[in-house]
Scaffold this motif. Sequence first.
Motif, PDB file in Angstrom:
ATOM      1  N   GLU A  98       0.966  -1.328   0.039  1.00 39.22           N
ATOM      2  CA  GLU A  98      -0.104   0.058  -0.115  1.00 39.22           C
ATOM      3  C   GLU A  98       0.888   1.429  -0.131  1.00 39.22           C
ATOM      4  N   GLU A  99       2.198   1.302  -0.193  1.00 40.28           N
ATOM      5  CA  GLU A  99       3.076   2.517   0.019  1.00 40.28           C
ATOM      6  C   GLU A  99       4.094   2.411  -1.083  1.00 40.28           C
ATOM      7  N   ARG A 100       4.318   3.834  -1.419  1.00 40.73           N
ATOM      8  CA  ARG A 100       5.432   4.287  -2.081  1.00 40.73           C
ATOM      9  C   ARG A 100       6.389   4.999  -1.789  1.00 40.73           C
ATOM     10  N   PHE A 101       7.474   5.100  -1.809  1.00 36.94           N
ATOM     11  CA  PHE A 101       8.620   5.838  -1.111  1.00 36.94           C
ATOM     12  C   PHE A 101      10.008   5.524  -1.823  1.00 36.94           C
ATOM     13  N   GLN A 102      10.779   6.472  -1.781  1.00 39.88           N
ATOM     14  CA  GLN A 102      12.118   6.529  -2.324  1.00 39.88           C
ATOM     15  C   GLN A 102      13.282   6.167  -1.332  1.00 39.88           C
ATOM     16  N   SER A 103      13.090   6.488  -0.041  1.00 40.60           N
ATOM     17  CA  SER A 103      14.111   6.250   1.012  1.00 40.60           C
ATOM     18  C   SER A 103      13.375   5.842   2.275  1.00 40.60           C
ATOM     19  N   PHE A 104      14.085   4.996   3.036  1.00 43.87           N
ATOM     20  CA  PHE A 104      13.523   4.478   4.236  1.00 43.87           C
ATOM     21  C   PHE A 104      14.388   4.048   5.214  1.00 43.87           C
ATOM     22  N   ARG A 105      14.050   3.971   6.675  1.00 41.43           N
ATOM     23  CA  ARG A 105      14.936   3.436   7.555  1.00 41.43           C
ATOM     24  C   ARG A 105      14.098   2.348   8.537  1.00 41.43           C
ATOM     25  N   ILE A 106      15.027   1.377   9.020  1.00 43.29           N
ATOM     26  CA  ILE A 106      14.523   0.633  10.214  1.00 43.29           C
ATOM     27  C   ILE A 106      14.840   0.930  11.379  1.00 43.29           C
ATOM     28  N   THR A 107      14.117   1.189  12.427  1.00 40.07           N
ATOM     29  CA  THR A 107      14.831   1.163  13.818  1.00 40.07           C
ATOM     30  C   THR A 107      14.064   0.204  14.527  1.00 40.07           C
ATOM     31  N   ALA A 108      15.206  -0.646  15.121  1.00 41.63           N
ATOM     32  CA  ALA A 108      14.752  -1.759  16.038  1.00 41.63           C
ATOM     33  C   ALA A 108      15.048  -1.405  17.618  1.00 41.63           C
ATOM     34  N   LYS A 109      13.971  -1.875  18.450  1.00 42.39           N
ATOM     35  CA  LYS A 109      14.114  -1.550  19.691  1.00 42.39           C
ATOM     36  C   LYS A 109      13.830  -2.890  20.330  1.00 42.39           C
ATOM     37  N   ARG A 110      14.821  -3.453  21.147  1.00 43.41           N
ATOM     38  CA  ARG A 110      14.831  -5.139  21.589  1.00 43.41           C
ATOM     39  C   ARG A 110      14.725  -4.880  23.089  1.00 43.41           C
ATOM     40  N   SER A 111      13.708  -5.094  23.675  1.00 41.76           N
ATOM     41  CA  SER A 111      13.634  -5.211  25.121  1.00 41.76           C
ATOM     42  C   SER A 111      13.768  -6.412  25.726  1.00 41.76           C
ATOM     43  N   ASP A 112      13.417  -7.532  24.730  1.00 34.64           N
ATOM     44  CA  ASP A 112      13.975  -8.895  25.133  1.00 34.64           C
ATOM     45  C   ASP A 112      15.268  -9.355  24.837  1.00 34.64           C
ATOM     46  N   LYS A 113      16.224  -9.407  25.682  1.00 34.07           N
ATOM     47  CA  LYS A 113      17.417  -9.481  25.527  1.00 34.07           C
ATOM     48  C   LYS A 113      17.783 -10.987  25.101  1.00 34.07           C
ATOM     49  N   THR A 114      16.994 -12.050  25.267  1.00 37.91           N
ATOM     50  CA  THR A 114      17.040 -13.316  24.909  1.00 37.91           C
ATOM     51  C   THR A 114      16.958 -13.547  23.571  1.00 37.91           C
ATOM     52  N   PHE A 115      16.274 -12.547  22.610  1.00 35.58           N
ATOM     53  CA  PHE A 115      16.096 -12.804  21.312  1.00 35.58           C
ATOM     54  C   PHE A 115      17.355 -12.799  20.578  1.00 35.58           C
ATOM     55  N   PRO A 116      17.654 -13.740  19.705  1.00 34.69           N
ATOM     56  CA  PRO A 116      19.002 -14.129  19.210  1.00 34.69           C
ATOM     57  C   PRO A 116      19.693 -13.050  18.318  1.00 34.69           C
ATOM     58  N   LEU A 117      18.855 -11.935  17.790  1.00 38.58           N
ATOM     59  CA  LEU A 117      19.766 -11.163  16.964  1.00 38.58           C
ATOM     60  C   LEU A 117      19.624  -9.546  17.745  1.00 38.58           C
ATOM     61  N   THR A 118      20.444  -8.833  17.629  1.00 39.29           N
ATOM     62  CA  THR A 118      20.714  -7.704  18.236  1.00 39.29           C
ATOM     63  C   THR A 118      19.972  -6.611  17.644  1.00 39.29           C
ATOM     64  N   SER A 119      19.649  -5.406  17.925  1.00 39.96           N
ATOM     65  CA  SER A 119      18.979  -4.503  17.521  1.00 39.96           C
ATOM     66  C   SER A 119      19.573  -3.889  16.041  1.00 39.96           C
ATOM     67  N   PRO A 120      20.896  -3.780  15.845  1.00 37.61           N
ATOM     68  CA  PRO A 120      21.392  -3.500  14.753  1.00 37.61           C
ATOM     69  C   PRO A 120      21.333  -4.739  13.660  1.00 37.61           C
ATOM     70  N   GLU A 121      21.216  -5.747  14.054  1.00 38.78           N
ATOM     71  CA  GLU A 121      21.042  -6.970  13.133  1.00 38.78           C
ATOM     72  C   GLU A 121      19.565  -6.732  12.735  1.00 38.78           C
ATOM     73  N   ILE A 122      18.797  -6.672  13.401  1.00 42.95           N
ATOM     74  CA  ILE A 122      17.386  -6.475  13.033  1.00 42.95           C
ATOM     75  C   ILE A 122      17.039  -5.715  12.105  1.00 42.95           C
ATOM     76  N   GLU A 123      17.693  -4.462  12.370  1.00 44.28           N
ATOM     77  CA  GLU A 123      17.522  -3.199  11.380  1.00 44.28           C
ATOM     78  C   GLU A 123      18.232  -3.662   9.982  1.00 44.28           C
ATOM     79  N   ARG A 124      19.546  -4.447  10.014  1.00 42.32           N
ATOM     80  CA  ARG A 124      20.053  -4.571   8.855  1.00 42.32           C
ATOM     81  C   ARG A 124      19.325  -5.646   7.848  1.00 42.32           C
ATOM     82  N   LEU A 125      18.834  -6.692   8.716  1.00 40.00           N
ATOM     83  CA  LEU A 125      18.255  -7.752   8.081  1.00 40.00           C
ATOM     84  C   LEU A 125      16.627  -7.415   7.385  1.00 40.00           C
ATOM     85  N   LEU A 126      16.041  -6.396   8.084  1.00 38.46           N
ATOM     86  CA  LEU A 126      14.486  -6.106   7.745  1.00 38.46           C
ATOM     87  C   LEU A 126      14.853  -4.965   6.726  1.00 38.46           C
TER      88      LEU A 126
END
Length: 409
Positions: A98-126
Motif C-alpha cells: 500500500e506504500e510508495r517511497f524512495q528512501s526508508f529506515r528501520i529502527t529496532a528496539k529490543r527489550s527482550d535480550k534473549t532474542f537471538p538478534l541484536t537491534s542493529p542486526e534486526i535493522e540490517r536484515l529487515l
Amino acid sequence: METLLLVNLFHELALKGGNRPFFLKRAKAHVKEALKGTGARLEAEWPMALLFRLPQEAWPEAKERLKDTLGVEGFARVLRTPPDLKALEAALEAVLLEERFQSFRITAKRSDKTFPLTSPEIERLLGAFVKEKTGAKVQLKGAEREWVVRVLPNAALLEVERHPGPGGLPPGVSGKVVALLSGGMDSPVAAYRLMRRGAKVVLVHFHPFPLLSGGSREKAKAIAERLARFQHRIRLHLVPFSEVQREIIVKTPKAYRVVLYRRYMLRIAEAIAQEEGALALGTGDSLGQVASQTLENLYVVNQAATLPVFRPLVGLDKVEIKAEAERIGTYPISILPDEECCTLFAPKHPVTRAQLSVVLEAERHLNTEALIALALKDREVVRYTWPGQKPLPKAQGEAPIMGHGPLDG
C-alpha cells in the motif's frame, strides 16, 4: 496479525521525581477515557506507554481523539506478530503493498535480550528485505519512511503509522483555574494553554443579553464544546453583565468604562472561583495589543482581584495566536460576528494609562457587592462532556456569592 494502538506519554512526565506516579496515573486515566466507545481494550502498560487492542475500523476515530488528548507525546498503529524475523517480514510485506517511497529506515528496539538478534542486526536484515521488495534506498537521516520494530518477550510490534500528540500535562494535575472567555480569538487559546499545563479550567463568559442579542452566549457555548475535547469535562458559567454596565455607564467617567468593566469581570470571576475551589484566574490578554491591555491598564485591572491572574498569551502577537486558534479548532467559531460586553458603549478614546486613584474614586459611586450578586443571580451554568455526551443545559439554582465550597466534578 492484530491491529494495536501504542500510546506514548509526554516525556515531561518522566521528570516529575517523587510525584511521577501521580502524574502518570492521571495521564493514563485520561487516555483511557479518550478512547471510550472505540472498542479499545488495554493489553499492556509500561511506565511511559500504553498498548491497546483496537478494532481495525476504529483506528480513524481513535486517531482523531488522541490528537487532542493532553499528556500524549505520540501514538502509533502497530501490528503484533510472533517474535520472529519471518513473521516481521510477512507483516512488512503486507504493508509495502500500500506504500510508495524512495528512501526508508528501520529502527529496532529490543527489550527482550534473549532474542537471538541484536537491534542493529534486526535493522540490517529487515532493511535488506524492504530494499529487495521496493528498490528504495536505506537512509538513516531524513528518510521518507521509517518503521519502528519493538521486540518484546512474547511478541514483536511493527509501527505502521505514527502521529504526534499535543503533549502537555493531563487535566487537573495543576489544580483549577477560572478562565474568562470572550467571543474573540484570544481567550479560547489562553484557556487551552492553561489546560495544557495541567490546569482544570472552568469557563466564565460575560454577555450583554437581554440588552443585545444572545449571539455572544451561543458562541461561548460552541467554544466551550470545542474546548471540552482537551479536558473531557468542562463547565461554562454564562453571566449577564448588562446591569453592571448600565451602572458603570451612568455613574463613572466615560474614558474609564472598559477598565471598570474588566475590574468587575475579575471580581465576579473570583466569586465563581471561590465556589469552584479554583486558586487562580486566567485571561486572554496580550501586552499592548489593544488599549485595555497596556501595562498601566492591566495593573489597574489586576488590583480588583485577590487571586493570581494568569495571562498565557501575554508575549504573543495576533499572528501567533491565530495560528494556535486554527490548530486547536476554535478559530472558525471565534471569527463569527457577535456583540461583546467590552465593546458595548465603549468610548471612542478610552484611557490607555489608567490611574488607580481615579478608578477607586469612580467605584465609590457603585454598589459593588450588589452588582456582583445581581450578575451571579441570573447566570446559567452549562456542563459539557466529551466524548459521547451532549451538553446538559439545565441551569443551576441561585448561587450565593460566597455561599458554598467547591462544586462536584
